[in-house]
Scaffold this motif. Sequence first.
Motif, PDB file in Angstrom:
ATOM      1  N   MET A  79       0.850  -1.193   0.000  1.00 11.40           N
ATOM      2  CA  MET A  79       0.000   0.000   0.000  1.00 11.40           C
ATOM      3  C   MET A  79       0.891   1.249   0.000  1.00 11.40           C
ATOM      4  O   MET A  79       1.962   1.254   0.585  1.00 11.40           O
ATOM      5  N   ILE A  80       0.393   2.287  -0.671  1.00 13.09           N
ATOM      6  CA  ILE A  80       1.070   3.571  -0.507  1.00 13.09           C
ATOM      7  C   ILE A  80       0.073   4.577   0.060  1.00 13.09           C
ATOM      8  O   ILE A  80      -1.133   4.475  -0.179  1.00 13.09           O
ATOM      9  N   ILE A  81       0.603   5.489   0.835  1.00 13.71           N
ATOM     10  CA  ILE A  81      -0.219   6.570   1.372  1.00 13.71           C
ATOM     11  C   ILE A  81       0.288   7.851   0.717  1.00 13.71           C
ATOM     12  O   ILE A  81       1.447   8.225   0.900  1.00 13.71           O
ATOM     13  N   VAL A  82      -0.575   8.457  -0.092  1.00 13.69           N
ATOM     14  CA  VAL A  82      -0.184   9.679  -0.797  1.00 13.69           C
ATOM     15  C   VAL A  82      -0.587  10.864   0.085  1.00 13.69           C
ATOM     16  O   VAL A  82      -1.765  11.036   0.403  1.00 13.69           O
ATOM     17  N   MET A  83       0.400  11.645   0.487  1.00 16.38           N
ATOM     18  CA  MET A  83       0.110  12.809   1.339  1.00 16.38           C
ATOM     19  C   MET A  83      -0.287  14.003   0.457  1.00 16.38           C
ATOM     20  O   MET A  83       0.109  14.092  -0.704  1.00 16.38           O
ATOM     21  N   ARG A  84      -1.032  14.908   1.026  1.00 11.98           N
ATOM     22  CA  ARG A  84      -1.395  16.129   0.288  1.00 11.98           C
ATOM     23  C   ARG A  84      -0.150  16.988   0.083  1.00 11.98           C
ATOM     24  O   ARG A  84       0.756  16.962   0.930  1.00 11.98           O
ATOM     25  N   PRO A  85      -0.125  17.783  -1.001  1.00  9.42           N
ATOM     26  CA  PRO A  85       1.058  18.643  -1.210  1.00  9.42           C
ATOM     27  C   PRO A  85       1.324  19.538   0.003  1.00  9.42           C
ATOM     28  O   PRO A  85       2.476  19.832   0.319  1.00  9.42           O
ATOM     29  N   ALA A  86       0.272  19.937   0.701  1.00  3.54           N
ATOM     30  CA  ALA A  86       0.476  20.869   1.826  1.00  3.54           C
ATOM     31  C   ALA A  86       0.654  20.151   3.172  1.00  3.54           C
ATOM     32  O   ALA A  86       0.720  20.805   4.211  1.00  3.54           O
ATOM     33  N   ALA A  93       6.355  17.542  -5.478  1.00  4.85           N
ATOM     34  CA  ALA A  93       5.062  18.063  -5.057  1.00  4.85           C
ATOM     35  C   ALA A  93       4.606  17.498  -3.719  1.00  4.85           C
ATOM     36  O   ALA A  93       4.040  18.196  -2.899  1.00  4.85           O
ATOM     37  N   ARG A  94       4.847  16.200  -3.509  1.00  2.00           N
ATOM     38  CA  ARG A  94       4.267  15.570  -2.326  1.00  2.00           C
ATOM     39  C   ARG A  94       5.107  14.403  -1.844  1.00  2.00           C
ATOM     40  O   ARG A  94       5.970  13.908  -2.554  1.00  2.00           O
ATOM     41  N   THR A  95       4.791  13.958  -0.640  1.00  2.00           N
ATOM     42  CA  THR A  95       5.472  12.797  -0.076  1.00  2.00           C
ATOM     43  C   THR A  95       4.575  11.575  -0.244  1.00  2.00           C
ATOM     44  O   THR A  95       3.370  11.655  -0.020  1.00  2.00           O
ATOM     45  N   VAL A  96       5.179  10.472  -0.648  1.00  2.00           N
ATOM     46  CA  VAL A  96       4.442   9.210  -0.724  1.00  2.00           C
ATOM     47  C   VAL A  96       5.052   8.273   0.321  1.00  2.00           C
ATOM     48  O   VAL A  96       6.275   8.139   0.399  1.00  2.00           O
ATOM     49  N   ILE A  97       4.194   7.682   1.129  1.00  3.56           N
ATOM     50  CA  ILE A  97       4.672   6.766   2.166  1.00  3.56           C
ATOM     51  C   ILE A  97       4.408   5.341   1.688  1.00  3.56           C
ATOM     52  O   ILE A  97       3.257   4.950   1.476  1.00  3.56           O
ATOM     53  N   GLY A  98       5.481   4.590   1.487  1.00  8.45           N
ATOM     54  CA  GLY A  98       5.344   3.191   1.082  1.00  8.45           C
ATOM     55  C   GLY A  98       5.229   2.340   2.332  1.00  8.45           C
ATOM     56  O   GLY A  98       6.031   2.487   3.256  1.00  8.45           O
ATOM     57  N   VAL A  99       4.238   1.466   2.360  1.00 11.26           N
ATOM     58  CA  VAL A  99       4.023   0.621   3.536  1.00 11.26           C
ATOM     59  C   VAL A  99       4.192  -0.826   3.094  1.00 11.26           C
ATOM     60  O   VAL A  99       3.431  -1.314   2.260  1.00 11.26           O
ATOM     61  N   PHE A 105       6.126  -6.111  -7.061  1.00 10.96           N
ATOM     62  CA  PHE A 105       7.207  -5.196  -6.652  1.00 10.96           C
ATOM     63  C   PHE A 105       6.535  -3.900  -6.236  1.00 10.96           C
ATOM     64  O   PHE A 105       5.558  -3.459  -6.844  1.00 10.96           O
ATOM     65  N   LYS A 106       7.004  -3.331  -5.154  1.00  7.35           N
ATOM     66  CA  LYS A 106       6.344  -2.151  -4.584  1.00  7.35           C
ATOM     67  C   LYS A 106       7.229  -0.911  -4.719  1.00  7.35           C
ATOM     68  O   LYS A 106       6.850   0.073  -5.333  1.00  7.35           O
ATOM     69  N   LEU A 107       8.437  -0.997  -4.133  1.00 11.92           N
ATOM     70  CA  LEU A 107       9.322   0.173  -4.094  1.00 11.92           C
ATOM     71  C   LEU A 107       9.979   0.427  -5.450  1.00 11.92           C
ATOM     72  O   LEU A 107      10.401   1.541  -5.739  1.00 11.92           O
ATOM     73  N   ALA A 108      10.059  -0.605  -6.278  1.00 13.15           N
ATOM     74  CA  ALA A 108      10.690  -0.449  -7.600  1.00 13.15           C
ATOM     75  C   ALA A 108       9.720   0.179  -8.596  1.00 13.15           C
ATOM     76  O   ALA A 108      10.128   0.610  -9.668  1.00 13.15           O
ATOM     77  N   GLY A 109       8.429   0.224  -8.256  1.00 15.51           N
ATOM     78  CA  GLY A 109       7.423   0.660  -9.214  1.00 15.51           C
ATOM     79  C   GLY A 109       7.201   2.164  -9.243  1.00 15.51           C
ATOM     80  O   GLY A 109       7.552   2.887  -8.306  1.00 15.51           O
TER      81      GLY A 109
END
Length: 337
Positions: free
Chosen positions: A1-8, A35-41, A69-73
């Motif tokens: 899963m990834i958690i996409v954070m808002r730009p702000a 633009a934003r941080t993505v958190i890979g879980v 594959f998660k982090l390579a994608g």
Amino acid sequence: MIIVMRPAASEAEIRTVVGRVERMGYKVHLSQGEARTVIGVVGEKPIVDREQFDMMEGVERTVRILQPFKLAGREFHAADTVIDVSGVKIGGNQIILMAGPCSVESRTQLLETAWAVKEAGAHILRGGAFKPRSSPYSFQGMGEEGLQILAEAREQTGLPIVTEVMAPEQVALVAEYSDILQIGARNMQNYALLHAVGRSNRPVFLKRGMMSTIEEWLMSAEYVLSNGNYQVMLCERGIRTFERYTRNTLDINAIPVLKQLSHLPVIGDPSHGTGKWDLVAATAKACVAAGADGLMIEVHPNPAEALSDGAQSLKPEKFAQLVRELKAVAAAVGRAL
Ligand code: PEP
Ligand code: MN
């Protein structure tokens, strides 16, 4: 899963989400885009109740990654990864040339080749010190002495070096001398070795196994990435097919496929891909035209006398000629060389 954070999203909001993920027993990998941080879980147990994160402050959305594959994608990291090796940027607009002999055979042989490839325009020097030979009776490489010679060549020419590491217990030694750790085709699925280079702080040059699918290859990259080493590049070096005219079949398809699926830099190796020096120029150009970020090419001052892979090695003047020709191909696809 990834958690996409808002730009702000604020630092504090990101920290809160990361803390919650970690308390649940998962590992966190951060991708900080412009633009934003993505958190890979990632973790071994399936992720249930994804929605709990959707409601947290600063979270834009959560996405289940369907690929193994998660982090390579590209879902985790959309922009191309650019690996900086002492100022040489691999994965950016410039095509990066890695050249040198298959094996380090002597100080004179390596220094002569290093200067020749540098003058021709190479950015990185290659040369094997620990050689994975198909026969135990073939030259096995110079070992640590070979690494010392490579380091001397770097000192003289300023070219960073890439050399192969064959076993987990060799990683510390090879990392002491080399700027990039090469994992050879025969070791692409040596998981103990992938773990070990994943824990080192050196960029990793991961060659495709000769009988590996693109997905298996990306899963091997995932081993390195999931250990916290995000500096991985992928090298297409040919796969085994029914065709025996060439040593391997260089899978040109793999280059645009990888560029679609992954953010990692892709390098073509027309030397091992064909096994014949007079096929190297044509296939090198094909790699660049197909979107490769660089090339690895074997060059030897006297291929007839080489202790390994002489048949596929270019003489320095042929390499220089190829670099001149590659400039036009690079320009045609909007790349610098
Ligand atoms: C090499 O780069 O010389 C080499 C041994 O390559 P591969 O692992 O692709 O056979
Ligand atoms: Mn070789």
